[in-house]
Design a protein around this motif. Structure first.
Motif, PDB file in Angstrom:
ATOM      1  N   LYS A 217       4.261  -0.780   3.952  1.00  0.00           N
ATOM      2  CA  LYS A 217       3.465  -0.651   4.930  1.00  0.00           C
ATOM      3  C   LYS A 217       3.351   1.080   5.445  1.00  0.00           C
ATOM      4  N   THR A 218       4.855   1.597   5.083  1.00  0.00           N
ATOM      5  CA  THR A 218       4.893   3.010   5.365  1.00  0.00           C
ATOM      6  C   THR A 218       4.230   3.643   4.281  1.00  0.00           C
ATOM      7  N   ASN A 219       4.031   3.267   3.423  1.00  0.00           N
ATOM      8  CA  ASN A 219       3.463   4.040   2.190  1.00  0.00           C
ATOM      9  C   ASN A 219       1.963   4.423   2.608  1.00  0.00           C
ATOM     10  N   LEU A 220       1.357   3.552   3.225  1.00  0.00           N
ATOM     11  CA  LEU A 220      -0.214   3.908   3.596  1.00  0.00           C
ATOM     12  C   LEU A 220      -0.381   4.986   4.534  1.00  0.00           C
ATOM     13  N   ASP A 221      -1.145   5.794   4.262  1.00  0.00           N
ATOM     14  CA  ASP A 221      -1.523   7.051   5.143  1.00  0.00           C
ATOM     15  C   ASP A 221      -2.233   6.733   6.343  1.00  0.00           C
ATOM     16  N   GLY A 222      -3.135   5.833   6.156  1.00  0.00           N
ATOM     17  CA  GLY A 222      -3.920   5.345   7.421  1.00  0.00           C
ATOM     18  C   GLY A 222      -3.729   3.798   7.572  1.00  0.00           C
ATOM     19  N   ASN A 223      -4.602   3.081   8.191  1.00  0.00           N
ATOM     20  CA  ASN A 223      -4.547   1.709   8.452  1.00  0.00           C
ATOM     21  C   ASN A 223      -5.031   0.987   7.390  1.00  0.00           C
ATOM     22  N   THR A 224      -5.988   1.552   6.754  1.00  0.00           N
ATOM     23  CA  THR A 224      -6.877   0.638   5.929  1.00  0.00           C
ATOM     24  C   THR A 224      -6.953   1.595   4.547  1.00  0.00           C
ATOM     25  N   PRO A 225      -6.403   0.970   3.506  1.00  0.00           N
ATOM     26  CA  PRO A 225      -6.354   1.638   2.218  1.00  0.00           C
ATOM     27  C   PRO A 225      -7.974   2.409   2.000  1.00  0.00           C
ATOM     28  N   THR A 226      -7.913   3.442   1.628  1.00  0.00           N
ATOM     29  CA  THR A 226      -9.277   4.138   0.877  1.00  0.00           C
ATOM     30  C   THR A 226      -9.361   4.531  -0.166  1.00  0.00           C
ATOM     31  N   PRO A 227     -10.245   4.693  -1.195  1.00  0.00           N
ATOM     32  CA  PRO A 227     -10.009   5.088  -2.723  1.00  0.00           C
ATOM     33  C   PRO A 227      -9.535   6.530  -2.704  1.00  0.00           C
ATOM     34  N   SER A 228      -9.473   7.107  -1.551  1.00  0.00           N
ATOM     35  CA  SER A 228      -8.490   8.575  -2.031  1.00  0.00           C
ATOM     36  C   SER A 228      -7.257   8.610  -1.980  1.00  0.00           C
ATOM     37  N   ASN A 229      -6.838   7.253  -1.276  1.00  0.00           N
ATOM     38  CA  ASN A 229      -5.211   6.963  -1.478  1.00  0.00           C
ATOM     39  C   ASN A 229      -4.649   6.798  -2.875  1.00  0.00           C
TER      40      ASN A 229
ATOM     41  N   GLY B  65      -4.933 -16.639  11.941  1.00  0.00           N
ATOM     42  CA  GLY B  65      -5.173 -15.491  13.136  1.00  0.00           C
ATOM     43  C   GLY B  65      -4.357 -14.237  12.730  1.00  0.00           C
ATOM     44  N   GLU B  66      -3.900 -14.160  11.419  1.00  0.00           N
ATOM     45  CA  GLU B  66      -3.235 -12.960  11.070  1.00  0.00           C
ATOM     46  C   GLU B  66      -4.113 -11.981  10.577  1.00  0.00           C
ATOM     47  N   PRO B  67      -4.381 -10.863  11.255  1.00  0.00           N
ATOM     48  CA  PRO B  67      -5.630  -9.864  10.781  1.00  0.00           C
ATOM     49  C   PRO B  67      -5.019  -9.132   9.545  1.00  0.00           C
ATOM     50  N   ASP B  68      -3.531  -8.822   9.587  1.00  0.00           N
ATOM     51  CA  ASP B  68      -3.155  -7.503   8.698  1.00  0.00           C
ATOM     52  C   ASP B  68      -2.726  -8.178   7.460  1.00  0.00           C
ATOM     53  N   VAL B  69      -3.164  -7.729   6.299  1.00  0.00           N
ATOM     54  CA  VAL B  69      -3.222  -8.579   5.013  1.00  0.00           C
ATOM     55  C   VAL B  69      -1.950  -8.175   4.604  1.00  0.00           C
ATOM     56  N   LEU B  70      -1.237  -7.052   4.816  1.00  0.00           N
ATOM     57  CA  LEU B  70       0.167  -6.935   4.217  1.00  0.00           C
ATOM     58  C   LEU B  70       1.146  -7.790   4.893  1.00  0.00           C
ATOM     59  N   GLU B  71       0.890  -7.768   6.334  1.00  0.00           N
ATOM     60  CA  GLU B  71       1.770  -8.642   6.985  1.00  0.00           C
ATOM     61  C   GLU B  71       1.811 -10.209   6.678  1.00  0.00           C
ATOM     62  N   ARG B 137     -13.691 -16.799   3.534  1.00  0.00           N
ATOM     63  CA  ARG B 137     -14.021 -15.848   4.631  1.00  0.00           C
ATOM     64  C   ARG B 137     -12.528 -15.906   5.384  1.00  0.00           C
ATOM     65  N   PRO B 138     -12.009 -14.675   5.771  1.00  0.00           N
ATOM     66  CA  PRO B 138     -10.790 -14.556   6.535  1.00  0.00           C
ATOM     67  C   PRO B 138     -10.522 -15.591   7.835  1.00  0.00           C
ATOM     68  N   GLN B 139     -11.750 -15.773   8.457  1.00  0.00           N
ATOM     69  CA  GLN B 139     -11.641 -16.728   9.474  1.00  0.00           C
ATOM     70  C   GLN B 139     -11.431 -18.193   9.188  1.00  0.00           C
ATOM     71  N   ALA B 140     -11.848 -18.438   7.652  1.00  0.00           N
ATOM     72  CA  ALA B 140     -11.498 -20.022   7.244  1.00  0.00           C
ATOM     73  C   ALA B 140     -10.199 -20.223   7.186  1.00  0.00           C
TER      74      ALA B 140
END
Lengths: 278, 175
Positions: A217-229, B65-71, B137-140
């Motif tokens: 998780k800490t490798n990410l710069d932002g919250n969502t990965p973007t192509p620039s990462n 209910g877990e929105p964060d994929v990495l989690e 879909r995530p909600q499923a």
């Protein structure tokens, strides 16, 4: 057309039963990744390409090409599924094609089969072409990152065509291999670094991460990965890269072989003719 | 790598690694070339099959209910049954139809993009639902989107185009 593959992970082991659309899907198969990664499942698939080569022109030319070249051979993986589901009401769901055989022939088949019991063998499930290309893009991410070693360039069966094609494509293939290898090294580096950063993976103790070691998780710069990462390793589909420009080489090689064959035939005919008139 | 028939202990770990990597390093969007605006998506659906000795307990993690994929990935791969399990991929065999060149071939669920699809991923989800009845879909709560593989231009022509990559295989996405 642009093809976009997306990867999903099922997080429940007990998903509801699948509902297959019979007009599109005859069957579905779950195949273990270890079978896909295993060298013993590698084989090839033959496809008639005469229409493609002659660009649909002229049935006679097509037929000649088909006879002279035979089908094109593509590398494939023989799939061994752990689970198979057939769609309802589709004619080719029958796995026992021999039911159509008269009973005496079936008996002979039973007697001849090695173990004495009748083996039902449905046609092999061969993964090849575009779909294999997509899978290889995933498989080469697995250590030891050698999925590309098993991918072979499409060729033909007649030995003279194969030889000429091999010859004509030698430098081309070597150049591609180099390009792939440099991209591959980067992948190896990034993925292996990634796994080192997660001590958990090596000893399966997720809770014993050293303080300060990087979690994904800490490798990410932002919250969502973007192509620039992205540290671009191959950047594109490996198989696409390998094939780009290959069919030009195929056309030249096939053309050269056909000319060589015609020349030899004419020379032979001439030699025989001259001998006869002596 | 393990030999056939034996579940590889390293594979779920490698898979966890790779899925995190894919999620964090998305491939670039490939715009449609000028000669064709057609786009198609396919889904590579992965699952972990439990082994006999390590069966998922009742009330196993479901990711609901877990929105964060990495989690979600971390929680999923933490489970004992996953660590001992056998990763698999889903393939379909297309129906054989007269005149359909690609009938009977092994493929991934998917199809051409419709105008009402929000993006290429939405196409993938819709086609999978239509063809195999699996709701991605995530909600499923069945699956999580972990990323994509490289997009590629495919063409049916052997001549002229610089991207003669998967020329042979595009047909089945054409109407």
């Amino acid at each position: 057309m642009v093809l976009c593959p997306y990867v999903f992970l099922l997080i429940r082991h007990d998903i509801p039963p699948l509902r297959l659309q019979p007009t599109e899907v005859a069957s579905i198969h779950w195949v273990p990744l270890r079978a896909l990664l295993s060298p013993s499942q590698r084989t090839y698939e033959s496809q008639d390409v005469a229409a493609r080569m002659t660009q649909g022109r002229n049935g006679v030319v097509q037929h000649i090409v088909r006879v002279m070249l035979g089908p094109m051979r593509f590398c494939a993986i023989d799939l061994v599924p752990s689970e198979t589901l057939h769609a309802s009401s589709v004619p080719d769901t029958a796995t026992d094609a021999s039911r159509d055989l008269p009973s005496n022939l079936r008996y002979i088949k039973t007697v001849l089969s090695s173990s004495g019991t009748y083996k039902i063998r449905s046609p092999p499930l061969l993964l090849w072409g575009l779909t294999l290309g997509v899978l290889i893009d995933l498989l080469y991410l697995f250590p030891p990152h050698d999925a590309f070693d098993v991918w072979t360039y499409p060729t033909f069966s007649p030995p003279d065509v194969r030889f000429v094609l091999w010859l004509f494509s030698y430098r081309f293939r070597k150049a591609k291999q180099e390009k792939l290898r440099s991209g591959n090294d980067e992948v190896r580096l990034v993925i292996d670094q990634h796994s080192e950063g997660m001590a958990a993976l090596n000893d399966w103790s997720f809770r014993s991460r050293q303080a300060g070691s990087e979690s994904p998780k800490t490798n990410l710069d932002g919250n969502t990965p973007t192509p620039s990462n992205r540290k671009n390793h191959l950047g594109a589909s490996g198989v696409s890269l390998m094939l780009e420009g290959y069919y030009d080489v195929v056309r030249h090689a096939v053309g050269a072989t056909m000319i060589a064959r015609c020349t030899s035939i004419i020379a032979l005919a001439w030699a025989i003719f001259r001998k006869k008139i002596r | 790598m393990s030999s056939d028939g034996i579940v590889s202990k390293a594979l779920p770990g490698d898979l966890y690694n790779i899925l995190q990597y894919l999620y964090q390093h998305p491939y670039p969007f490939v715009p449609s070339p000028p000669e064709t605006k057609k786009r198609a998506s396919v889904t590579l659906i992965l699952r972990v099959r439990p082994t006999y000795t390590d069966w998922p307990p009742l009330g196993a993690y479901s990711g609901a209910g877990e929105p964060d994929v990495l989690e979600c990935l971390e929680n999923f791969f933490e489970q004992d049954w996953v660590r001992a399990g056998d990763p698999e991929a889903l393939f379909i065999k297309r129906t054989s139809r007269k005149g359909d060149r690609w009938g009977g071939h092994v493929a991934l669920p998917g199809g051409g993009r419709d105008p009402e699809d929000e993006d290429d991923q939405a196409t993938a989800i819709r086609e999978t639902m239509e063809e195999v009845g699996l709701d991605l879909r995530p909600q499923a709560g069945n699956a999580i989107p972990v990323g994509s593989l490289p997009q590629r231009v495919v063409t049916t022509s052997w001549v002229g185009s610089r991207t003669q990559t998967s020329w042979l295989f595009a047909d089945r996405f054409m109407p």
